[in-house]
Design a protein around this motif. Sequence first.
Motif, PDB file in Angstrom:
ATOM      1  N   GLN A 288       0.185  -3.176 -10.895  1.00 48.69           N
ATOM      2  CA  GLN A 288       0.759  -4.511 -10.736  1.00 48.69           C
ATOM      3  C   GLN A 288       2.063  -4.407  -9.952  1.00 48.69           C
ATOM      4  OE1 GLN A 288      -0.918  -7.197 -11.893  1.00 48.69           O
ATOM      5  NE2 GLN A 288      -2.508  -5.726 -12.441  1.00 48.69           N
ATOM      6  N   THR A 289       2.373  -5.398  -9.167  1.00 50.31           N
ATOM      7  CA  THR A 289       3.624  -5.387  -8.420  1.00 50.31           C
ATOM      8  C   THR A 289       4.773  -5.746  -9.355  1.00 50.31           C
ATOM      9  OG1 THR A 289       3.331  -7.675  -7.769  1.00 50.31           O
ATOM     10  CG2 THR A 289       2.528  -5.987  -6.249  1.00 50.31           C
ATOM     11  N   ALA A 290       5.889  -5.139  -9.141  1.00 54.04           N
ATOM     12  CA  ALA A 290       7.054  -5.407  -9.974  1.00 54.04           C
ATOM     13  C   ALA A 290       7.765  -6.655  -9.483  1.00 54.04           C
ATOM     14  CB  ALA A 290       7.998  -4.215  -9.926  1.00 54.04           C
ATOM     15  N   SER A 291       8.268  -7.441 -10.418  1.00 51.46           N
ATOM     16  CA  SER A 291       8.992  -8.644 -10.035  1.00 51.46           C
ATOM     17  C   SER A 291      10.467  -8.341  -9.779  1.00 51.46           C
ATOM     18  CB  SER A 291       8.857  -9.700 -11.123  1.00 51.46           C
ATOM     19  OG  SER A 291       9.390  -9.207 -12.334  1.00 51.46           O
ATOM     20  N   ALA A 292      10.931  -7.196 -10.253  1.00 48.65           N
ATOM     21  CA  ALA A 292      12.323  -6.815 -10.039  1.00 48.65           C
ATOM     22  C   ALA A 292      12.392  -5.303  -9.854  1.00 48.65           C
ATOM     23  CB  ALA A 292      13.176  -7.228 -11.225  1.00 48.65           C
ATOM     24  N   TYR A 293      13.360  -4.874  -9.097  1.00 50.42           N
ATOM     25  CA  TYR A 293      13.558  -3.454  -8.843  1.00 50.42           C
ATOM     26  C   TYR A 293      14.909  -3.031  -9.385  1.00 50.42           C
ATOM     27  CZ  TYR A 293       9.691  -4.266  -5.680  1.00 50.42           C
ATOM     28  OH  TYR A 293       8.482  -4.621  -5.161  1.00 50.42           O
ATOM     29  N   LYS A 294      15.035  -1.780  -9.748  1.00 47.99           N
ATOM     30  CA  LYS A 294      16.290  -1.258 -10.283  1.00 47.99           C
ATOM     31  C   LYS A 294      17.180  -0.773  -9.145  1.00 47.99           C
ATOM     32  CE  LYS A 294      14.489   0.083 -14.749  1.00 47.99           C
ATOM     33  NZ  LYS A 294      14.973  -1.077 -15.417  1.00 47.99           N
ATOM     34  N   TYR A 295      18.448  -1.096  -9.249  1.00 50.38           N
ATOM     35  CA  TYR A 295      19.449  -0.640  -8.293  1.00 50.38           C
ATOM     36  C   TYR A 295      20.540   0.073  -9.072  1.00 50.38           C
ATOM     37  CZ  TYR A 295      17.034  -3.437  -4.875  1.00 50.38           C
ATOM     38  OH  TYR A 295      16.070  -3.941  -4.043  1.00 50.38           O
ATOM     39  N   HIS A 296      21.055   1.133  -8.482  1.00 55.64           N
ATOM     40  CA  HIS A 296      22.005   2.010  -9.165  1.00 55.64           C
ATOM     41  C   HIS A 296      23.380   1.895  -8.521  1.00 55.64           C
ATOM     42  CE1 HIS A 296      18.629   4.082 -11.164  1.00 55.64           C
ATOM     43  NE2 HIS A 296      17.993   3.727 -10.066  1.00 55.64           N
ATOM     44  N   VAL A 297      24.408   1.852  -9.372  1.00 49.57           N
ATOM     45  CA  VAL A 297      25.790   1.795  -8.909  1.00 49.57           C
ATOM     46  C   VAL A 297      26.504   3.039  -9.432  1.00 49.57           C
ATOM     47  CG1 VAL A 297      27.960   0.514  -8.989  1.00 49.57           C
ATOM     48  CG2 VAL A 297      25.786  -0.722  -8.937  1.00 49.57           C
ATOM     49  N   THR A 298      27.138   3.756  -8.529  1.00 57.18           N
ATOM     50  CA  THR A 298      27.981   4.886  -8.912  1.00 57.18           C
ATOM     51  C   THR A 298      29.427   4.435  -8.774  1.00 57.18           C
ATOM     52  OG1 THR A 298      26.340   6.461  -8.110  1.00 57.18           O
ATOM     53  CG2 THR A 298      28.573   7.287  -8.454  1.00 57.18           C
ATOM     54  N   LEU A 299      30.168   4.515  -9.861  1.00 54.47           N
ATOM     55  CA  LEU A 299      31.563   4.072  -9.889  1.00 54.47           C
ATOM     56  C   LEU A 299      32.487   5.235  -9.548  1.00 54.47           C
ATOM     57  CD1 LEU A 299      31.232   1.896 -13.097  1.00 54.47           C
ATOM     58  CD2 LEU A 299      31.258   1.122 -10.725  1.00 54.47           C
ATOM     59  N   PRO A 300      33.734   4.944  -9.152  1.00 54.98           N
ATOM     60  CA  PRO A 300      34.671   6.007  -8.746  1.00 54.98           C
ATOM     61  C   PRO A 300      34.921   7.072  -9.820  1.00 54.98           C
ATOM     62  CG  PRO A 300      35.536   3.878  -8.112  1.00 54.98           C
ATOM     63  CD  PRO A 300      34.315   3.620  -8.947  1.00 54.98           C
ATOM     64  N   ASP A 301      34.800   6.709 -11.093  1.00 56.64           N
ATOM     65  CA  ASP A 301      35.031   7.695 -12.152  1.00 56.64           C
ATOM     66  C   ASP A 301      33.809   8.578 -12.411  1.00 56.64           C
ATOM     67  OD1 ASP A 301      33.306   5.950 -13.417  1.00 56.64           O
ATOM     68  OD2 ASP A 301      34.641   5.511 -15.103  1.00 56.64           O
ATOM     69  N   GLY A 302      32.719   8.377 -11.636  1.00 60.41           N
ATOM     70  CA  GLY A 302      31.527   9.201 -11.769  1.00 60.41           C
ATOM     71  C   GLY A 302      30.457   8.621 -12.671  1.00 60.41           C
ATOM     72  N   SER A 303      30.748   7.526 -13.337  1.00 57.99           N
ATOM     73  CA  SER A 303      29.737   6.914 -14.205  1.00 57.99           C
ATOM     74  C   SER A 303      28.732   6.116 -13.378  1.00 57.99           C
ATOM     75  CB  SER A 303      30.407   6.016 -15.249  1.00 57.99           C
ATOM     76  OG  SER A 303      31.086   4.952 -14.614  1.00 57.99           O
ATOM     77  N   HIS A 304      27.581   5.863 -13.979  1.00 58.66           N
ATOM     78  CA  HIS A 304      26.493   5.163 -13.295  1.00 58.66           C
ATOM     79  C   HIS A 304      26.105   3.925 -14.083  1.00 58.66           C
ATOM     80  CE1 HIS A 304      25.670   8.495 -10.531  1.00 58.66           C
ATOM     81  NE2 HIS A 304      25.943   9.281 -11.572  1.00 58.66           N
ATOM     82  N   GLU A 305      25.751   2.867 -13.380  1.00 57.89           N
ATOM     83  CA  GLU A 305      25.227   1.657 -13.998  1.00 57.89           C
ATOM     84  C   GLU A 305      23.984   1.239 -13.242  1.00 57.89           C
ATOM     85  OE1 GLU A 305      28.122  -1.425 -14.492  1.00 57.89           O
ATOM     86  OE2 GLU A 305      29.586  -0.061 -15.357  1.00 57.89           O
ATOM     87  N   VAL A 306      23.065   0.565 -13.930  1.00 58.93           N
ATOM     88  CA  VAL A 306      21.805   0.132 -13.340  1.00 58.93           C
ATOM     89  C   VAL A 306      21.645  -1.361 -13.588  1.00 58.93           C
ATOM     90  CG1 VAL A 306      19.298   0.423 -13.393  1.00 58.93           C
ATOM     91  CG2 VAL A 306      20.776   2.387 -13.769  1.00 58.93           C
ATOM     92  N   PHE A 307      21.154  -2.090 -12.577  1.00 62.88           N
ATOM     93  CA  PHE A 307      20.826  -3.498 -12.761  1.00 62.88           C
ATOM     94  C   PHE A 307      19.555  -3.811 -11.985  1.00 62.88           C
ATOM     95  CE2 PHE A 307      23.568  -3.468  -9.030  1.00 62.88           C
ATOM     96  CZ  PHE A 307      22.938  -4.344  -8.161  1.00 62.88           C
ATOM     97  N   ASP A 308      18.922  -4.922 -12.326  1.00 62.18           N
ATOM     98  CA  ASP A 308      17.682  -5.355 -11.681  1.00 62.18           C
ATOM     99  C   ASP A 308      17.968  -6.464 -10.680  1.00 62.18           C
ATOM    100  OD1 ASP A 308      16.240  -3.634 -13.274  1.00 62.18           O
ATOM    101  OD2 ASP A 308      15.770  -5.153 -14.775  1.00 62.18           O
ATOM    102  N   ALA A 309      17.241  -6.452  -9.573  1.00 58.64           N
ATOM    103  CA  ALA A 309      17.316  -7.511  -8.567  1.00 58.64           C
ATOM    104  C   ALA A 309      15.951  -7.645  -7.913  1.00 58.64           C
ATOM    105  CB  ALA A 309      18.376  -7.185  -7.525  1.00 58.64           C
ATOM    106  N   LYS A 310      15.664  -8.827  -7.375  1.00 65.07           N
ATOM    107  CA  LYS A 310      14.359  -9.075  -6.757  1.00 65.07           C
ATOM    108  C   LYS A 310      14.196  -8.355  -5.429  1.00 65.07           C
ATOM    109  CE  LYS A 310      13.652 -13.560  -8.850  1.00 65.07           C
ATOM    110  NZ  LYS A 310      13.523 -14.997  -8.627  1.00 65.07           N
ATOM    111  N   ASN A 311      15.301  -8.169  -4.686  1.00 65.16           N
ATOM    112  CA  ASN A 311      15.234  -7.497  -3.381  1.00 65.16           C
ATOM    113  C   ASN A 311      16.603  -6.931  -3.040  1.00 65.16           C
ATOM    114  OD1 ASN A 311      16.775  -9.689  -2.283  1.00 65.16           O
ATOM    115  ND2 ASN A 311      14.883 -10.857  -2.095  1.00 65.16           N
ATOM    116  N   SER A 312      16.690  -6.245  -1.911  1.00 64.51           N
ATOM    117  CA  SER A 312      17.942  -5.580  -1.525  1.00 64.51           C
ATOM    118  C   SER A 312      19.059  -6.580  -1.248  1.00 64.51           C
ATOM    119  CB  SER A 312      17.705  -4.720  -0.289  1.00 64.51           C
ATOM    120  OG  SER A 312      16.821  -3.669  -0.590  1.00 64.51           O
TER     121      SER A 312
END
Length: 74
Positions: free
Chosen positions: A22-46
């Motif tokens: 099945q096609t995904a309705s949202a894709y995961k995008y990754h954010v790397t912060l200056p302190d080295g930590s990572h966060e993930v959020f969903d969005a429909k496109n780039s």
Amino acid sequence: MKKVRLFSLAAIVALSSFIAPQTASAYKYHVTLPDGSHEVFDAKNSAEAVHYFREHYSEGVLMKRPNGGILDFQ
């Protein structure tokens, strides 16, 4: 014999509909912060991901994959 082939084809088509990815309705995008930590959020496109990133993060790097595919940075 012709009915058996038709039935076999119908069965294969019916079963493949359950197995087909099945096609995904949202894709995961990754954010790397200056302190080295990572966060993930969903969005429909780039484009939506870049918009969300610019609104919610003042610093960091936005990526499609955890270790590459840079889309934006601040």
